[in-house]
Design an enzyme around this catalytic site. Sequence first.
Site, PDB file in Angstrom:
ATOM      1  N   GLU A 128       0.846  -1.088  -0.066  1.00 37.24           N
ATOM      2  CA  GLU A 128      -0.008  -0.163  -0.042  1.00 37.24           C
ATOM      3  C   GLU A 128       0.967   1.409   0.157  1.00 37.24           C
ATOM      4  O   GLU A 128       0.431   2.086  -0.600  1.00 37.24           O
ATOM      5  CB  GLU A 128      -0.752   0.130   1.191  1.00 37.24           C
ATOM      6  CG  GLU A 128      -2.096  -0.906   1.027  1.00 37.24           C
ATOM      7  CD  GLU A 128      -2.937  -0.420   0.134  1.00 37.24           C
ATOM      8  OE1 GLU A 128      -2.849  -0.395  -1.175  1.00 37.24           O
ATOM      9  OE2 GLU A 128      -4.226  -0.211   0.200  1.00 37.24           O
ATOM     10  N   THR A 180      -5.334   9.149  -6.210  1.00 37.37           N
ATOM     11  CA  THR A 180      -5.362   9.275  -5.067  1.00 37.37           C
ATOM     12  C   THR A 180      -4.601  10.320  -4.348  1.00 37.37           C
ATOM     13  O   THR A 180      -5.151  10.901  -3.309  1.00 37.37           O
ATOM     14  CB  THR A 180      -4.527   7.907  -4.286  1.00 37.37           C
ATOM     15  OG1 THR A 180      -5.310   6.795  -5.182  1.00 37.37           O
ATOM     16  CG2 THR A 180      -4.900   7.646  -3.126  1.00 37.37           C
TER      17      THR A 180
HETATM   18  P1  ADP Z   1      -7.170   1.399  -5.659  1.00 40.01           P
HETATM   19  O1  ADP Z   1      -7.653   2.182  -4.477  1.00 40.01           O
HETATM   20  O2  ADP Z   1      -7.980   0.851  -6.430  1.00 40.01           O
HETATM   21  O3  ADP Z   1      -6.201   0.433  -5.036  1.00 40.01           O
HETATM   22  P2  ADP Z   1      -4.803   3.022  -5.670  1.00 40.01           P
HETATM   23  O4  ADP Z   1      -4.869   4.276  -6.626  1.00 40.01           O
HETATM   24  O5  ADP Z   1      -4.669   2.983  -4.519  1.00 40.01           O
HETATM   25  O6  ADP Z   1      -6.157   2.386  -6.316  1.00 40.01           O
HETATM   26  O7  ADP Z   1      -3.667   2.207  -6.392  1.00 40.01           O
HETATM   27  C1  ADP Z   1      -3.611   1.915  -7.928  1.00 40.01           C
HETATM   28  C2  ADP Z   1      -2.149   2.117  -8.124  1.00 40.01           C
HETATM   29  O8  ADP Z   1      -1.066   1.304  -7.854  1.00 40.01           O
HETATM   30  C3  ADP Z   1      -2.043   2.441  -9.735  1.00 40.01           C
HETATM   31  O9  ADP Z   1      -1.100   3.482  -9.676  1.00 40.01           O
HETATM   32  C4  ADP Z   1      -0.998   1.158  -9.926  1.00 40.01           C
HETATM   33  O10 ADP Z   1      -0.559   1.476 -11.181  1.00 40.01           O
HETATM   34  C5  ADP Z   1      -0.529   0.938  -9.026  1.00 40.01           C
HETATM   35  N1  ADP Z   1      -0.117  -0.729  -8.870  1.00 40.01           N
HETATM   36  C6  ADP Z   1       1.084  -1.233  -8.760  1.00 40.01           C
HETATM   37  N2  ADP Z   1       0.915  -2.720  -8.693  1.00 40.01           N
HETATM   38  C7  ADP Z   1      -0.377  -2.731  -8.425  1.00 40.01           C
HETATM   39  C8  ADP Z   1      -1.181  -4.101  -8.404  1.00 40.01           C
HETATM   40  N3  ADP Z   1      -0.498  -5.201  -8.382  1.00 40.01           N
HETATM   41  N4  ADP Z   1      -2.488  -3.775  -8.335  1.00 40.01           N
HETATM   42  C9  ADP Z   1      -3.108  -2.587  -8.343  1.00 40.01           C
HETATM   43  N5  ADP Z   1      -2.449  -1.255  -8.560  1.00 40.01           N
HETATM   44  C10 ADP Z   1      -1.056  -1.590  -8.565  1.00 40.01           C
END
Ligand code: ADP
Length: 308
Positions: A128, A180
């Site tokens: 995270e 975010t």
């Molecule tokens: P969500 O709330 O849907 O998780 P976030 O913005 O917190 O969305 O996280 C998504 C971000 O993390 C994107 O920028 C994405 O490219 C990055 N990311 C890296 N690896 C992963 C993964 N395995 N799964 C999802 N997002 C990923």
Amino acid sequence: MKNVKVKCPGTVANLVCGFDILGMALHEPNDIMRFKLLDEPKVVIINKDEFNLPTEPEKNVAGVVLLSIMEKLGDNTGFEVEIEKHIKPGSGIGSSAASAAGAAVGANHLLGNIFSNDEIVQFAMNGEKLASGVKHADNIAPCILGGVTLIRSIHPLDIIPIPSPDLYVTVVHPQIEVRTADARQILRKQVLLKDAIRQWGNIAGLVTGFLKNDHDLIGRSLEDVIIEPVRSILIPGFNEIKSKCKEAGALGGGISGSGPSVFMLSKNEATAKATEQVMKDVYDRLGIEYNTYVTTINKKGVEIVSGE
Ligand code: ADP
């Protein structure tokens, strides 16, 4: 055990008045992850979806979690992971948390369940941190444990699962981008005491409503006077969706995570479906594409589907 397949649920964090401290797991959507143990200290990531997420372990949430586990082990263990993502990254329904939690639970299972739940949450929080810049557990904890969870504290980690009624959850994901970082940046750094009092009254009411199975109390407490008034301006149609869903019988709801998804809780499936129709009508009229889910609270969390 040499390989394992896990199912990782989507989650709703920032549960209205419970910003950063309350989250819940959903039955739908889910990511699927397949893991293999390697006898070389490396992480191999294979994407089985169309999202084009990075395969370099340091840039993928799942990779970062696996690297942190390898660092802890300090031996020649490595992992191969296939990721089949159905939770769209950036949707606000815990896409990054599903990968982080799935990686920690899947690896732990392959290693013979050597880590405690708290350690698994700690490993997953490293993922995270990559996705959002901060270690937070309000998606991770419900994703791993299922149900509704309270993150009373991160330092030291203090996670409390909260028994909850069998409520229906309707989610709409409008296909717009809310970064975010932007959603965090627009938040005010200070709150008025009168707003704080109202907010903690609502949090206590919401938790008590879950514990006592009191739908009316849950509905009355699903109010956020601090975050939502600021963040909702990033989500077209938000106020209309919220008021019309409540008219259709939903108990209440709000922004899922940092958006753009919006969720509503309902007592039964018929109301959850009527709520879905309200969401569809609003976004059809606004000309914004969307996905919807009508689902329930997932009490199990990340599930081991098979292993051998
Ligand atoms: P969500 O709330 O849907 O998780 P976030 O913005 O917190 O969305 O996280 C998504 C971000 O993390 C994107 O920028 C994405 O490219 C990055 N990311 C890296 N690896 C992963 C993964 N395995 N799964 C999802 N997002 C990923």
